[in-house]
Design an enzyme around this catalytic site. Structure first.
Site, PDB file in Angstrom:
ATOM      1  N   ARG A 201      82.467 -47.148 -67.715  1.00 40.50           N
ATOM      2  CA  ARG A 201      82.717 -47.900 -68.957  1.00 40.50           C
ATOM      3  C   ARG A 201      81.667 -47.574 -70.008  1.00 40.50           C
ATOM      4  O   ARG A 201      81.984 -47.355 -71.177  1.00 40.50           O
ATOM      5  CB  ARG A 201      82.725 -49.407 -68.685  1.00 40.50           C
ATOM      6  CG  ARG A 201      84.014 -49.881 -68.080  1.00 40.50           C
ATOM      7  CD  ARG A 201      83.874 -51.243 -67.498  1.00 40.50           C
ATOM      8  NE  ARG A 201      82.952 -51.225 -66.365  1.00 40.50           N
ATOM      9  CZ  ARG A 201      82.911 -52.148 -65.418  1.00 40.50           C
ATOM     10  NH1 ARG A 201      83.708 -53.176 -65.480  1.00 40.50           N
ATOM     11  NH2 ARG A 201      82.080 -52.049 -64.414  1.00 40.50           N
TER      12      ARG A 201
ATOM     13  N   GLU B 251      92.010 -47.080 -61.380  1.00 38.88           N
ATOM     14  CA  GLU B 251      92.922 -48.170 -61.772  1.00 38.88           C
ATOM     15  C   GLU B 251      92.840 -48.517 -63.249  1.00 38.88           C
ATOM     16  O   GLU B 251      93.754 -49.125 -63.795  1.00 38.88           O
ATOM     17  CB  GLU B 251      92.601 -49.432 -60.947  1.00 38.88           C
ATOM     18  CG  GLU B 251      92.971 -49.281 -59.483  1.00 38.88           C
ATOM     19  CD  GLU B 251      92.315 -50.332 -58.584  1.00 38.88           C
ATOM     20  OE1 GLU B 251      92.089 -51.464 -59.044  1.00 38.88           O
ATOM     21  OE2 GLU B 251      92.023 -50.009 -57.417  1.00 38.88           O
ATOM     22  N   ASN B 252      91.707 -48.140 -63.879  1.00 37.65           N
ATOM     23  CA  ASN B 252      91.479 -48.611 -65.261  1.00 37.65           C
ATOM     24  C   ASN B 252      91.242 -47.546 -66.322  1.00 37.65           C
ATOM     25  O   ASN B 252      91.438 -47.824 -67.505  1.00 37.65           O
ATOM     26  CB  ASN B 252      90.249 -49.534 -65.287  1.00 37.65           C
ATOM     27  CG  ASN B 252      90.461 -50.775 -64.461  1.00 37.65           C
ATOM     28  OD1 ASN B 252      91.314 -51.589 -64.778  1.00 37.65           O
ATOM     29  ND2 ASN B 252      89.705 -50.911 -63.383  1.00 37.65           N
TER      30      ASN B 252
ATOM     31  N   ARG C  13      83.456 -54.052 -42.026  1.00 34.25           N
ATOM     32  CA  ARG C  13      83.541 -52.652 -42.422  1.00 34.25           C
ATOM     33  C   ARG C  13      82.420 -51.918 -41.681  1.00 34.25           C
ATOM     34  O   ARG C  13      81.255 -52.312 -41.768  1.00 34.25           O
ATOM     35  CB  ARG C  13      83.336 -52.520 -43.917  1.00 34.25           C
ATOM     36  CG  ARG C  13      83.254 -51.070 -44.325  1.00 34.25           C
ATOM     37  CD  ARG C  13      82.819 -50.931 -45.748  1.00 34.25           C
ATOM     38  NE  ARG C  13      82.832 -49.535 -46.126  1.00 34.25           N
ATOM     39  CZ  ARG C  13      81.953 -48.995 -46.957  1.00 34.25           C
ATOM     40  NH1 ARG C  13      80.996 -49.730 -47.486  1.00 34.25           N
ATOM     41  NH2 ARG C  13      82.023 -47.729 -47.260  1.00 34.25           N
TER      42      ARG C  13
ATOM     43  N   HIS D 222      86.294 -43.527 -47.083  1.00 29.59           N
ATOM     44  CA  HIS D 222      87.295 -44.277 -47.870  1.00 29.59           C
ATOM     45  C   HIS D 222      88.632 -44.385 -47.145  1.00 29.59           C
ATOM     46  O   HIS D 222      89.679 -44.621 -47.767  1.00 29.59           O
ATOM     47  CB  HIS D 222      87.560 -43.614 -49.251  1.00 29.59           C
ATOM     48  CG  HIS D 222      86.431 -43.740 -50.225  1.00 29.59           C
ATOM     49  ND1 HIS D 222      86.016 -42.696 -51.023  1.00 29.59           N
ATOM     50  CD2 HIS D 222      85.618 -44.780 -50.524  1.00 29.59           C
ATOM     51  CE1 HIS D 222      85.016 -43.089 -51.774  1.00 29.59           C
ATOM     52  NE2 HIS D 222      84.745 -44.344 -51.488  1.00 29.59           N
TER      53      HIS D 222
ATOM     54  N   LEU E  87      88.732 -43.386 -57.001  1.00 31.56           N
ATOM     55  CA  LEU E  87      87.661 -43.149 -57.971  1.00 31.56           C
ATOM     56  C   LEU E  87      86.938 -44.462 -58.259  1.00 31.56           C
ATOM     57  O   LEU E  87      87.378 -45.264 -59.084  1.00 31.56           O
ATOM     58  CB  LEU E  87      88.256 -42.570 -59.268  1.00 31.56           C
ATOM     59  CG  LEU E  87      89.207 -41.373 -59.099  1.00 31.56           C
ATOM     60  CD1 LEU E  87      89.845 -40.994 -60.423  1.00 31.56           C
ATOM     61  CD2 LEU E  87      88.470 -40.187 -58.488  1.00 31.56           C
TER      62      LEU E  87
HETATM   63  P1  ADP Z   1      82.876 -49.384 -55.771  1.00 29.85           P
HETATM   64  O1  ADP Z   1      83.008 -47.969 -55.337  1.00 29.85           O
HETATM   65  O2  ADP Z   1      81.446 -49.853 -55.843  1.00 29.85           O
HETATM   66  O3  ADP Z   1      83.828 -50.354 -55.088  1.00 29.85           O
HETATM   67  P2  ADP Z   1      84.632 -49.741 -58.067  1.00 29.85           P
HETATM   68  O4  ADP Z   1      85.866 -49.295 -57.351  1.00 29.85           O
HETATM   69  O5  ADP Z   1      84.542 -51.155 -58.497  1.00 29.85           O
HETATM   70  O6  ADP Z   1      83.301 -49.345 -57.309  1.00 29.85           O
HETATM   71  O7  ADP Z   1      84.507 -48.800 -59.365  1.00 29.85           O
HETATM   72  C1  ADP Z   1      83.404 -48.845 -60.216  1.00 29.85           C
HETATM   73  C2  ADP Z   1      83.673 -47.882 -61.363  1.00 29.85           C
HETATM   74  O8  ADP Z   1      84.885 -48.286 -62.033  1.00 29.85           O
HETATM   75  C3  ADP Z   1      82.562 -47.877 -62.416  1.00 29.85           C
HETATM   76  O9  ADP Z   1      82.294 -46.552 -62.831  1.00 29.85           O
HETATM   77  C4  ADP Z   1      83.199 -48.665 -63.545  1.00 29.85           C
HETATM   78  O10 ADP Z   1      82.701 -48.287 -64.791  1.00 29.85           O
HETATM   79  C5  ADP Z   1      84.648 -48.242 -63.412  1.00 29.85           C
HETATM   80  N1  ADP Z   1      85.514 -49.170 -64.148  1.00 29.85           N
HETATM   81  C6  ADP Z   1      85.779 -50.464 -63.881  1.00 29.85           C
HETATM   82  N2  ADP Z   1      86.575 -51.005 -64.844  1.00 29.85           N
HETATM   83  C7  ADP Z   1      86.807 -50.014 -65.743  1.00 29.85           C
HETATM   84  C8  ADP Z   1      87.549 -49.922 -66.962  1.00 29.85           C
HETATM   85  N3  ADP Z   1      88.200 -50.969 -67.462  1.00 29.85           N
HETATM   86  N4  ADP Z   1      87.572 -48.734 -67.611  1.00 29.85           N
HETATM   87  C9  ADP Z   1      86.889 -47.669 -67.128  1.00 29.85           C
HETATM   88  N5  ADP Z   1      86.179 -47.677 -65.975  1.00 29.85           N
HETATM   89  C10 ADP Z   1      86.129 -48.834 -65.297  1.00 29.85           C
END
Ligand code: ADP
Length: 398
Positions: free
Chosen positions: A284, A333-334, A90, A179, A208
């Site tokens: 979270r 996604e979550n 990357r 991104h 996000l």
């Molecule tokens: P990065 O940009 O470092 O790759 P990620 O795509 O892993 O980060 O996203 C991190 C964010 O996703 C954090 O704010 C984390 O709290 C949020 N996140 C991960 N799982 C959940 C969940 N089950 N519910 C809400 N937010 C989540």
């Protein structure tokens, strides 16, 4: 034995993410993270065959090259090293020179250094990873996959700022966007899911994660995006402010007797979800606090969603129609509440949530919207896989 696996490396300032991917059947054979590089407690955690393991890096050797040496010894230990056919990196910034991924040669590696000023915190460390592989595994082909490349299709109206044109012509001041690897992967995946050729698909995508950005994709190409010259512009993020009035910088310097670097530190590291909630940059933890009635945590959730919706509304003007709005990244996604608030704000574009589908993070095809709504979906991103696929395809063509 498969000799065609790809090692994917993502060098950050004090970390190194790595993965070994079998591109043919898109399988991750190992993934890991080296943390606290250049400090005495640098360590590596990795997952192989569903088991998490840790590895201590010798204290004399905790820089990026040392970490890569450790990664290679872990691969050897798991009989994976001899199966690596190429390495994909990357690289954050490709400037205007690169609109797609690049098979590296000693000449173009040297010219990548000319882009350092565009991403001084990222590109030099990305290059450290490339040089380390050059010296440790010189026989392996390497590929650079740029975060900016996918946005080189932006039209002038989207990439130029309203500042003197000479600043663009002489200094490259423009919107680059980031991104891109995620947006490219997610748009291809979504096109498959809705069964439409990618070059006919029009999408809005909200990525996000810790960093957040949004993108308008017209006929498979990026036509507008929220991040700019740097990854600070656009949406509110974990610790980054996103858009603010540029006059804020001088205002705070005068008012609080700060240096520009102090204000930039605040905008990059102390703002966003962290700055508003005063609790955390992690969604979270913020959701937990909001559910327990914390007013600032609630405010952070509301601001975050409103700013996403406002940007998506702005990005929509670049599209002839919307095949789908796609949420991706850890939050996309979550986080059901963020998605539901965003769609509520976007009723003007015909979005209506299906509460049950949203609760399940989408049906088999990722759908979270009601049957009489413009389509909204959840599609998991996979930047490492995209890097591995690009690497395999460029090496195969060479
Ligand atoms: P990065 O940009 O470092 O790759 P990620 O795509 O892993 O980060 O996203 C991190 C964010 O996703 C954090 O704010 C984390 O709290 C949020 N996140 C991960 N799982 C959940 C969940 N089950 N519910 C809400 N937010 C989540």
């Amino acid at each position: 034995m498969n000799q065609q696996n790809i090692l994917v490396l993502n060098c950050g300032s004090s970390s190194l993410k790595f993965a070994v991917i079998e591109p043919q059947n898109q399988r991750v054979l190992m993934s890991g993270l080296a943390q606290r590089l250049n400090s005495s407690n640098a360590s590596i955690e990795y997952v192989a065959a569903s088991e998490t393991q840790s590895h201590t890096i010798t204290p004399q050797n905790t820089n990026h090259e040392g970490a890569i040496e450790s990664v290679l010894s872990i691969l050897k230990q798991h009989q994976l090293l001899e199966q690596i056919s190429a390495v994909g990196h990357r690289v954050v910034h490709g400037g205007e020179s690169y609109c797609e991924s690049l098979l590296l040669t000693s000449d173009n590696i040297a010219s990548l250094a000319q882009l350092h000023h565009l991403a001084p915190l990222h590109n030099p460390v990305n290059l450290l990873g490339i040089s380390a592989i050059q010296s440790l595994l010189p026989q392996l082909p390497q590929v650079a996959v740029f975060d900016t490349a996918f946005h080189q299709s932006l039209p002038e109206a989207a990439y130029l700022y309203g500042v003197p044109l000479e600043l663009y012509q002489e200094h490259g001041v423009r919107r680059y966007g980031f991104h891109g690897t995620s947006f490219r992967y997610v748009s291809q995946k979504a096109a498959q899911l809705i069964d439409k050729p990618i070059n006919e698909a029009n999408f809005l995508i909200a990525h996000l994660g810790n960093g957040c950005s949004a993108c308008a994709i017209k006929e498979g190409k990026s036509v507008d995006t929220s991040m700019g010259l740097t990854p600070l512009e656009g949406l509110m993020m974990g610790t980054r402010s996103g858009d603010v009035d540029p006059g804020l910088v001088d205002f705070l310097c005068q008012r609080l007797d700060l240096q520009v670097s102090d204000v930039m530190d605040t905008l990059n590291k102390k703002s966003g979800l962290l700055g508003i909630s005063g609790i955390s940059n992690d969604m979270r933890e913020i959701q937990q606090a909001a559910q327990a009635g914390d007013i600032r945590a609630n405010l952070a959730v509301e601001l975050f969603a409103f700013k996403i919706a406002r940007y998506l509304g702005a990005l929509a003007v670049s599209l002839p129609s919307i095949d789908a709005l796609i949420f991706t990244g850890g939050i996309g996604e979550n986080d059901r509440l963020t998605r539901s608030l965003v769609l509520e704000h976007l009723a003007i574009l015909g979005f209506k949530l299906d509460g049950t589908l949203n609760q399940n993070n989408g049906d088999d095809a990722g759908k979270i919207s009601a049957s009489d709504s413009t389509l909204a979906m959840v599609v998991a991103t996979d930047e490492e896989l995209m890097i591995a696929l690009d690497t395999q395809s460029l090496v195969a063509k060479a």
